[in-house]
Write an enzyme that holds these catalytic residues in place. Structure first.
Site, mmCIF file in Angstrom:
data_model
loop_
_atom_site.group_PDB
_atom_site.id
_atom_site.type_symbol
_atom_site.label_atom_id
_atom_site.label_comp_id
_atom_site.label_asym_id
_atom_site.label_seq_id
_atom_site.Cartn_x
_atom_site.Cartn_y
_atom_site.Cartn_z
ATOM 1 N N LYS A 1 -94.325 90.678 47.896
ATOM 2 C CA LYS A 1 -95.752 91.020 47.264
ATOM 3 C C LYS A 1 -95.670 91.228 45.692
ATOM 4 O O LYS A 1 -96.439 90.989 44.763
ATOM 5 C CB LYS A 1 -96.858 91.775 47.804
ATOM 6 N N ASP B 1 -105.209 88.302 50.930
ATOM 7 C CA ASP B 1 -105.340 89.582 49.979
ATOM 8 C C ASP B 1 -105.737 89.454 48.713
ATOM 9 O O ASP B 1 -105.078 89.682 47.491
ATOM 10 C CB ASP B 1 -104.152 90.639 50.092
ATOM 11 N N TYR C 1 -106.735 86.226 57.793
ATOM 12 C CA TYR C 1 -105.618 85.789 58.705
ATOM 13 C C TYR C 1 -105.698 86.788 59.834
ATOM 14 O O TYR C 1 -104.540 86.722 60.440
ATOM 15 C CB TYR C 1 -104.349 86.018 57.684
ATOM 16 N N ASP D 1 -96.152 88.725 61.839
ATOM 17 C CA ASP D 1 -96.210 90.018 62.732
ATOM 18 C C ASP D 1 -96.195 91.126 62.123
ATOM 19 O O ASP D 1 -94.852 91.489 61.403
ATOM 20 C CB ASP D 1 -95.583 89.945 63.851
ATOM 21 N N ASN D 2 -97.308 92.023 61.624
ATOM 22 C CA ASN D 2 -97.010 93.198 61.005
ATOM 23 C C ASN D 2 -96.756 94.293 61.778
ATOM 24 O O ASN D 2 -97.086 95.451 61.180
ATOM 25 C CB ASN D 2 -98.339 93.677 59.941
ATOM 26 N N ASP E 1 -95.787 99.611 54.685
ATOM 27 C CA ASP E 1 -96.288 99.487 53.188
ATOM 28 C C ASP E 1 -97.651 100.434 53.240
ATOM 29 O O ASP E 1 -98.029 100.745 51.899
ATOM 30 C CB ASP E 1 -96.403 98.375 52.674
ATOM 31 N N ASN F 1 -92.829 91.002 59.531
ATOM 32 C CA ASN F 1 -92.932 91.525 58.158
ATOM 33 C C ASN F 1 -92.744 93.160 58.444
ATOM 34 O O ASN F 1 -93.637 93.940 58.953
ATOM 35 C CB ASN F 1 -94.205 91.294 57.652
#
Ligand code: GDL
Length: 461
Positions: free
Chosen positions: A47, A124, A163, A223-224, A229, A257
């Site tokens: 990002k 985002d 999402y 998949d987070n 973060d 991720n």
């Protein structure tokens, strides 16, 4: 050309978090792991690479392009598809053809470097137009056609503005967003999805089947689970879990991720790779996979002072890792440890109260310590483990752990003092007002207290 078919089940890693992107050396190590563990896809989407999002119209300099070319080469050699992602949505001028041309200009640079797999991310971003689904689909379709004219095997993936299930329910992207992109987007374009939430505790087969109907294709899971973060105090070294092996048959792929700090990702990625390879009929035992991966990671905790001090112990290592397990749960050892600490504090409060009630000149002195259970007795060991991380030979690993381990040690130290004392309140020279737990953010956090149902309300004075 990458030797991975664009239609193969995609499994791998997204470098898709906020904060400093991984270094070239870290990426090289990642590609080595992926090759060894049979993962076939890497998504370049940091990002805070300025040219990925904020400055998405600017082409890469020769130096920057050479770094990407090196990543592309390493992926090709490892049989890994390299997906180059661009996030133009912060300030994209919808309806201006020059904007789509700017996306193509950037992708052209990547095609020239040997890239063939791409993604457009609209996550985002501010809500700026009436029906983003129609406009975004048109852009993605145009870019996809443009890519295919130049490279017959090119692929494109798309990240929608809503999402995850929660975002759709709260109306992000407007009514009918998913159905519109499902209908409008070329069927070859994969659609990213993070599950019921941004960080989903579980992703069930029923959830993705329902979604696939709306998208007119199975989703590509972003998949987070291990992403950290969003919380500077935590990291996650627990196992890939909350997903059943059958999920693999219902999606175009699974991409994770993970933690922003690359050295903290060994166990998350190792267990994820095991999950991808587990036979359909097998039960996924996340805890067993975790302990096996910890065994492999353990040699990285070798210290420089084995002659002076004893090596770190395996039991303390497991307890430490269990303290940083998964976003929605602690590991079993940490959970048991916490329960004992809690019980010991309650027992002390009760005992001090009883002692005060029974206080007589001839009463015996109050007991200093509660009954010490098997986990509580490990408090001292865990404190020492945290302190001795400073001796790790693997310095990047230590640097990634250091602030969190420091904080854990401070809390353990304070609890230890409290439990060792007979007083109802303790002071400590290492926990002084204004320095310890100080600062503006903690003060803000005290204004609203979280409640069990996930809402917040003013903290009691
Ligand atoms: C997100 C961001 C991702 C971030 C993650 C965890 C997606 C599609 N986008 O919403 O960049 O790392 O949450 O904070 O997941």
């Amino acid at each position: 050309m990458n030797n991975v078919s664009p239609h193969a089940f995609r499994s791998g890693i997204i470098e898709g978090f906020y904060g400093p992107p991984w270094s070239q050396g870290e990426r090289a190590q990642l590609f080595g792991w992926m090759h060894a563990w049979g993962l076939n896809t890497y998504v370049y989407a940091p990002k805070d690479d300025l040219k990925h999002r904020a400055l998405w119209r600017e082409t890469y300099t020769a130096d920057e392009a050479e770094k990407l070319a090196a990543n592309l080469r390493a992926c090709r050699e490892g049989g890994i598809a390299f997906i180059y992602a661009l996030g133009p949505g912060l300030d994209f001028r919808y309806g201006d053809a020059a904007e789509t041309a700017a996306i193509c200009r950037r992708f052209e640079q990547l095609l020239a470097l040997g890239g063939e797999h791409f993604a457009l991310l609209f996550d985002d971003i501010p809500d700026r137009i009436e029906s983003p689904a129609v406009a975004q689909s048109a852009i993605a379709n145009a870019v996809f056609r443009w890519l295919r004219e130049r490279c017959a095997s090119a692929s494109l993936a798309f990240c929608p503005t809503p999402y995850c299930g929660r975002m759709v329910r709260s109306g992000v992207g407007g009514a009918g967003y998913l159905e519109t992109i499902g209908r409008e987007l070329a069927p070859e374009i994969d659609i990213f999805w993070t599950g019921p939430g941004i960080v989903s505790r579980e992703i069930s087969v029923a959830h993705v089947r329902d979604l696939a109907q709306r998208l007119c294709r199975p989703p590509l899971i972003w998949d987070n689970l291990h992403a950290n973060d969003y919380d500077g105090r935590r990291f996650f070294v627990g196992p890939y879990s909350g997903r059943a092996p059958e999920l693999r048959g219902e999606v175009r792929g699974l991409l994770v991720n993970p933690n922003s700090e690359f050295p903290l990702n060994f166990v998350p990625l190792r267990t994820f790779a095991n999950f991808v390879g587990v036979p359909e009929s097998a039960r996924w035992d996340a805890r067993a996979a975790y302990l096996a991966a910890l065994r492999e990671w353990w040699p990285c905790f070798a210290t420089v002072t084995s002659a002076a001090g004893a090596p770190l112990t395996w039991d303390d290592f497991v307890l430490f890792c269990d303290c940083y397990y998964l976003p929605h749960e602690e590991g079993a050892e940490a959970e048991a440890f916490f329960r004992e600490l809690h019980a010991a504090i309650e027992a002390k409060t009760e005992r001090v109260g009883a002692d005060l009630r029974a206080a007589r000149p001839d009463a015996p002195p109050p007991t200093a310590r509660p009954e010490v259970g098997p986990y509580l007795s490990r408090l001292a060991g865990l404190k020492i483990f945290c302190a001795r991380l400073a001796e790790l030979r693997d310095r990047p690993l230590f640097y990634a752990l250091h602030r969190r381990a420091w904080e854990l040690r401070e809390e353990l130290d304070l609890l230890d003092r409290y439990l060792a004392s007979t007083a109802t309140a303790v002071a400590s020279d290492s926990h002084l007002p204004g320095t310890y737990r100080g600062g503006f953010v903690p003060r803000l956090q005290q204004l609203l207290a979280p409640r069990a149902d996930g809402t917040f309300s003013p903290s009691p004075p």
